[in-house]
Scaffold this motif. Structure first.
Motif, short mmCIF file in Angstrom:
data_model
loop_
_atom_site.label_atom_id
_atom_site.label_comp_id
_atom_site.label_asym_id
_atom_site.label_seq_id
_atom_site.Cartn_x
_atom_site.Cartn_y
_atom_site.Cartn_z
N ASN A 16 -0.88 -5.02 -8.89
CA ASN A 16 -1.97 -5.07 -7.91
C ASN A 16 -1.66 -4.27 -6.65
OD1 ASN A 16 -3.63 -6.77 -9.50
ND2 ASN A 16 -2.39 -8.51 -8.87
N TYR A 17 -0.45 -3.76 -6.55
CA TYR A 17 -0.04 -2.98 -5.38
C TYR A 17 -0.12 -1.49 -5.72
CZ TYR A 17 1.98 -7.51 -4.31
OH TYR A 17 2.16 -8.85 -4.10
N PRO A 18 -0.83 -0.72 -4.91
CA PRO A 18 -0.90 0.72 -5.17
C PRO A 18 0.48 1.38 -5.33
CG PRO A 18 -2.55 0.11 -3.57
CD PRO A 18 -1.70 -1.11 -3.81
N ALA A 19 1.47 0.92 -4.62
CA ALA A 19 2.81 1.51 -4.73
C ALA A 19 3.36 1.39 -6.16
CB ALA A 19 3.77 0.85 -3.74
N HIS A 42 -8.26 0.27 6.57
CA HIS A 42 -7.20 -0.71 6.80
C HIS A 42 -7.82 -2.11 6.78
CE1 HIS A 42 -4.13 -3.05 8.86
NE2 HIS A 42 -3.29 -2.09 8.52
N PRO A 43 -7.22 -3.05 6.05
CA PRO A 43 -7.83 -4.37 5.88
C PRO A 43 -7.88 -5.23 7.15
CG PRO A 43 -5.66 -4.32 4.89
CD PRO A 43 -5.98 -2.91 5.29
N VAL A 44 -7.04 -4.94 8.12
CA VAL A 44 -7.02 -5.76 9.34
C VAL A 44 -7.75 -5.06 10.48
CG1 VAL A 44 -5.54 -6.86 11.07
CG2 VAL A 44 -4.87 -6.89 8.66
N THR A 45 -7.42 -3.81 10.73
CA THR A 45 -7.98 -3.11 11.88
C THR A 45 -9.30 -2.40 11.57
OG1 THR A 45 -6.85 -1.02 11.39
CG2 THR A 45 -5.65 -2.66 12.75
N CYS A 46 -9.61 -2.25 10.29
CA CYS A 46 -10.80 -1.51 9.82
C CYS A 46 -10.72 -0.03 10.17
CB CYS A 46 -12.09 -2.14 10.34
SG CYS A 46 -12.35 -3.80 9.70
N GLN A 47 -9.55 0.42 10.60
CA GLN A 47 -9.34 1.85 10.85
C GLN A 47 -9.53 2.60 9.54
OE1 GLN A 47 -5.24 3.12 11.11
NE2 GLN A 47 -5.73 4.55 12.75
N GLN A 48 -10.26 3.70 9.61
CA GLN A 48 -10.43 4.52 8.42
C GLN A 48 -9.34 5.57 8.36
OE1 GLN A 48 -14.65 5.65 8.65
NE2 GLN A 48 -14.93 4.25 6.93
N ARG A 49 -8.83 5.80 7.16
CA ARG A 49 -7.74 6.75 6.95
C ARG A 49 -8.09 7.67 5.79
NH1 ARG A 49 -2.20 3.17 7.01
NH2 ARG A 49 -2.54 2.08 8.95
N HIS A 90 0.84 -1.21 0.00
CA HIS A 90 0.00 0.00 0.00
C HIS A 90 0.86 1.25 0.00
CE1 HIS A 90 0.60 0.40 4.44
NE2 HIS A 90 0.28 1.67 4.22
N THR A 91 0.26 2.32 -0.41
CA THR A 91 0.91 3.62 -0.34
C THR A 91 -0.16 4.68 -0.14
OG1 THR A 91 2.64 5.00 -1.31
CG2 THR A 91 0.95 4.20 -2.81
N ALA A 92 0.19 5.73 0.58
CA ALA A 92 -0.74 6.83 0.85
C ALA A 92 -2.05 6.32 1.45
CB ALA A 92 -0.99 7.64 -0.41
N SER A 93 -1.99 5.28 2.22
CA SER A 93 -3.16 4.65 2.85
C SER A 93 -4.16 4.07 1.85
CB SER A 93 -3.87 5.60 3.82
OG SER A 93 -3.07 5.81 4.96
N ILE A 94 -3.73 3.86 0.62
CA ILE A 94 -4.56 3.13 -0.34
C ILE A 94 -4.02 1.70 -0.35
CG2 ILE A 94 -5.29 2.88 -2.72
CD1 ILE A 94 -5.12 5.92 -2.99
N PHE A 95 -4.87 0.78 0.09
CA PHE A 95 -4.49 -0.62 0.25
C PHE A 95 -4.87 -1.42 -1.00
CE2 PHE A 95 -5.03 1.18 4.43
CZ PHE A 95 -3.90 0.73 5.10
N PRO A 96 -4.20 -2.56 -1.22
CA PRO A 96 -4.51 -3.37 -2.40
C PRO A 96 -5.99 -3.73 -2.56
CG PRO A 96 -2.47 -4.13 -1.44
CD PRO A 96 -3.05 -3.10 -0.49
N HIS A 97 -6.68 -3.97 -1.46
CA HIS A 97 -8.09 -4.36 -1.58
C HIS A 97 -9.00 -3.20 -1.99
CE1 HIS A 97 -8.43 -2.65 2.48
NE2 HIS A 97 -9.75 -2.69 2.32
N GLU A 98 -8.46 -1.97 -1.97
CA GLU A 98 -9.22 -0.79 -2.39
C GLU A 98 -8.45 0.00 -3.46
OE1 GLU A 98 -11.82 0.44 1.46
OE2 GLU A 98 -9.73 1.09 1.49
N ILE A 99 -7.76 -0.71 -4.31
CA ILE A 99 -6.90 -0.07 -5.31
C ILE A 99 -7.69 0.88 -6.21
CG2 ILE A 99 -7.00 -1.86 -7.08
CD1 ILE A 99 -3.86 -1.44 -7.31
N ASP A 100 -8.99 0.66 -6.33
CA ASP A 100 -9.82 1.54 -7.15
C ASP A 100 -9.83 2.98 -6.62
OD1 ASP A 100 -11.29 0.19 -5.02
OD2 ASP A 100 -13.06 1.28 -5.73
N LEU A 101 -9.50 3.17 -5.34
CA LEU A 101 -9.42 4.53 -4.79
C LEU A 101 -8.32 5.34 -5.47
CD1 LEU A 101 -9.88 3.87 -0.96
CD2 LEU A 101 -11.56 4.79 -2.58
N TRP A 102 -7.35 4.66 -6.03
CA TRP A 102 -6.24 5.33 -6.72
C TRP A 102 -6.77 6.25 -7.82
CZ3 TRP A 102 -1.31 5.84 -5.49
CH2 TRP A 102 -0.44 6.38 -6.44
#
Length: 104
Positions: A74-77, A28-35, A5-17
């Motif tokens: 598949n990685y935002p980075a 966040h895919p594990v903690t569900c913390q919103q960023r 991930h980069t800039a808090s865009i995670f692979p499971h939400e790559i469409d946010l890019w």
């Protein structure tokens, strides 16, 4: 991140890019913390872009992205490609450990 991930865009939400919104809310895919993050258009139109990567837990993703191994896109980075071509990677020895050429 160790998940690419980069800039808090995670692979499971790559469409946010490619979001039409300059600021996006990523989860966040594990903690569900919103960023709050910026989208890829903002990043790629920056005058200068830099990565700071530390730790051996990121070595595998660094290798996959830099060597463009299957699935790297598949990685935002991997989507960071500034229009100015001014991209700098600051990578510590641990994170770069799998990039070392051992063929000699």
């Amino acid at each position: 991140g160790d998940d690419g991930h980069t800039a808090s865009i995670f692979p499971h939400e790559i469409d946010l890019w490619n979001s039409v919104y300059h600021c996006v809310v990523a989860t966040h895919p594990v903690t569900c913390q919103q960023r709050v993050s910026i989208n890829g258009n903002i990043i790629n139109n920056a005058k200068q872009v830099a990565f700071l990567v530390t730790g051996s837990n990121k070595a595998e993703k660094i290798k996959e992205i830099h060597l463009q191994k299957k699935g790297y896109e598949n990685y935002p980075a991997s989507l960071v490609a500034p229009t100015t071509d001014d991209l700098t990677w600051y990578i510590d020895v641990a994170a770069a450990s799998l990039l070392v050429d051992t063929s000699n």
